[in-house]
Design an enzyme around this catalytic site. Sequence first.
Site, PDB file in Angstrom:
ATOM      1  N   ASP A 266      31.032 -15.598 -15.940  1.00  0.00           N
ATOM      2  CA  ASP A 266      30.667 -16.584 -16.958  1.00  0.00           C
ATOM      3  C   ASP A 266      29.540 -17.494 -16.476  1.00  0.00           C
ATOM      4  O   ASP A 266      29.479 -17.876 -15.302  1.00  0.00           O
ATOM      5  CB  ASP A 266      31.907 -17.418 -17.296  1.00  0.00           C
ATOM      6  CG  ASP A 266      31.642 -18.454 -18.364  1.00  0.00           C
ATOM      7  OD1 ASP A 266      31.328 -18.058 -19.497  1.00  0.00           O
ATOM      8  OD2 ASP A 266      31.731 -19.662 -18.056  1.00  0.00           O
TER       9      ASP A 266
ATOM     10  N   GLU B 279      26.946 -12.831 -17.588  1.00  0.00           N
ATOM     11  CA  GLU B 279      26.550 -13.540 -18.799  1.00  0.00           C
ATOM     12  C   GLU B 279      25.378 -14.432 -18.388  1.00  0.00           C
ATOM     13  O   GLU B 279      25.565 -15.563 -17.958  1.00  0.00           O
ATOM     14  CB  GLU B 279      27.690 -14.383 -19.368  1.00  0.00           C
ATOM     15  CG  GLU B 279      27.323 -14.997 -20.704  1.00  0.00           C
ATOM     16  CD  GLU B 279      27.943 -16.370 -20.950  1.00  0.00           C
ATOM     17  OE1 GLU B 279      27.849 -16.855 -22.077  1.00  0.00           O
ATOM     18  OE2 GLU B 279      28.483 -16.958 -19.997  1.00  0.00           O
TER      19      GLU B 279
END
Length: 819
Positions: A488, A541
């Site tokens: 993330d 990401e």
Amino acid sequence: MTPRPESSGSHPEQPAEQVSQKATAKKGTPKKSPVKKAGVRKDAAVKRAAATQPGKKAGTKRAGVEKTKAQQAVGRTPAVERPAPPEAEIAVSPAVGTDDRDRLLNGTHHAPHSVLGAHPVPGGVVFRTFKPYAQTVSVVSGDLTVALHDDGGGFFSALLPLREIPAYRLLVTYEGTAREIEDAYRLLPSLGEFDLHLIGEGRHEELWTALGAHPMTHQGVSGTRFAVWAPNARGVRVTGGFNLWDGTGHPMRSLGSSGVWELFVPGVGEGELYKFEITRPDGSRTLRADPMARRTEVPPATSSIVTSSRYEWGDARWLERRAGVPAHQSPFSVYEVHLPSWRPGLTYRRLAEQLPAYVKDLGFTHVELMPVAEHPFGGSWGYQVTGFYAPTARLGTPDDFRYLVDALHQAGIGVLMDWVPGHFPRDEWALAEFDGRPLYEHEDPLRAAHPDWGTLEFDFGRREVRNFLVANALYWCEEFHIDGLRVDAVASMLYLDYSREPGQWTPNEHGGRENLDAVAFLQEMNATVYRRVPGVVTIAEESTAWDGVTRATHHGGPSGFGGLGFGLKWNMGWMHDSLEYMSHDPVHRGHHHHEMTFSMVYAYSENYVLPISHDEVVHGKRSLVSKMPGDWWRQRADLRAYLGFMWAHPGKQLLFMGQEFAQGAEWSEQHGPDWWLLDPAYGAEADHRGVRDLVRDLNTEYGRTPALWRCDTEPSGFRWVAGDAAEDNVLAFLRYDSDGAPLLAVSHFAPVVREEYRIGVPDDVPAWHEVLNTDAARYGGSDVGRPDPVKPEPRGWHGFPASIRLTLPPLATVWLRPA
């Protein structure tokens, strides 16, 4: 930290040196020792000691040779070597000295084992224990029991005339009860030197096996080893249900310069709650959950739980098979799931009964789980982690989570997990200023504070912190058989100026804005995971144009950096551009045609995933179908055409739960997908079921068509047919597998039927057959299509030597392959 020398054991009111002076002051014949000076049997000595009144000195020992031997036995050399008269006697008080006593009471003792337990001293063996609230304490050795003197404040001691430390236990009497227990302070450290060396170097790849709480047998004693890294602490004590949450009697020892504190507590087993009570540098105390806890209480409770796994895996065939072909060369279609809300109220084991069957029926190859690591606030969806090594207890135990992963594997479904190494919340019981000073976070407040989320960023430049995170990545892959980590917020880690204004950040040593520590961490994490866990994939990401996200770490790029080493990267540019295009009314889409074609300019710069994730269907962004303009029919038609375009575009696919059946409402973590839309009693059920049927067929055709995935990362696997038909709202391209077998995809984003639309094709395919049409009646479309094969004409078009004429359905994508 250097361990303190053996305690002098002086009585609180009478320092040891005074006792010694009194014993040697008299000249002449010394006082008779209550124990024979030589030739006495140990058992007899113990019996006589048992008869000694509490508080009376248990005995004395001759000076000279015997004194030197006793000192050598405990590894000490006298501070001053003075010849003693042959008949002189030296008496040693067994009680804990004033300084040690104060430090133990205040929680600032770094070497409690040097004071407590049993130690050879001149005159015999001294026994000391610290048992707050105990009424009496006795030493039990075989059939013999010797009462210790109550020194006050929970301290008990005795000096027994023994030549060596016997095997013993403690008999502790509290009000109304008596317990015979092992003495934790007679045991050697339960962590080895090699573990400590690796921890100090920041290279302990199995850190979870060393730190935390581990039930085990140590020196023949059953209990739990507690170990925690807290280098700035003045003292650490372990507290929990086993000591009524009063850690006073369980101080931990510092294991030198490693910063690790350790204590093996006999009798403590699985299921016990615990925390660490840390004395900060300023003398204040803080109660902290274990950073390495592998199980936690159900939030909002915050205690750690002693645990071990007995799970027997049944996915050996899956693990063997997954290492065969790299992810970027395999079919890779992902269903993103927020476990607590997919079917609210289901546990891990109940999810294992329903989720694998549902995902397999729809044909997805993988599920991606939004963060499952423990987090205090459900509204963070798991992205503000406090328990990096513990699956959330909201849905069950760690072994229950293993059961879910195993069930998915046995259904042929890979398991990806969102992993959040960039930041952590400020909860006072968790990682923030863990031992009283910045430890896991950067010591520079500007570097530590995340400007967007109110959290703290990890200090990637500290080797122990990098070790904590790298080992955590391995932990999920090795202990829970996770097949991939979607990392993330990588962009927020890579840039020093991320969401910061000028003056709020400091350039790196080269004057740039790159966070060199974060780059090194990500490279180390990826290299380590790929080395140790065959078949696992890491996914970034990353929302910027950082060069080399999926390039190997040892291959340098134009920027001067080696690659970050990820296997795949989310294509955020494709997602933003394509959704922007779809949000326009078809009459205006011709002016935005580039938004659908620009992705192919950089499609092979990285190994991409095309993500329609949870982030795109919350916070006012609307659900996927609701982003489409027009009435309900046009919205669904646009959605179907878009999904057909997405599944054919180079890159892997990811779709968030609920979007597979055209949920109209935004996702909410409180109630999850609107499953009632698929209830046959609902009037529009067929509309939603039709979209789900399309998703199933997209996955089916995708899985059996290597042209759609084999060469995803190679330019030879793609060729534009019509990339400039902006006025027609048409996009057409060919996909090829490694053998050159093609698939033709044609997307038409206008709400009209185009008859006899000419498309250029190669001349070596005798006929083309429609294999998928998003406008089919069974999906809720108008059923405009061509079921019969279409033969090419020898008329060049779109730069090809041949062409075919198609009837393009309204707002639809059509796939054709050689008949």
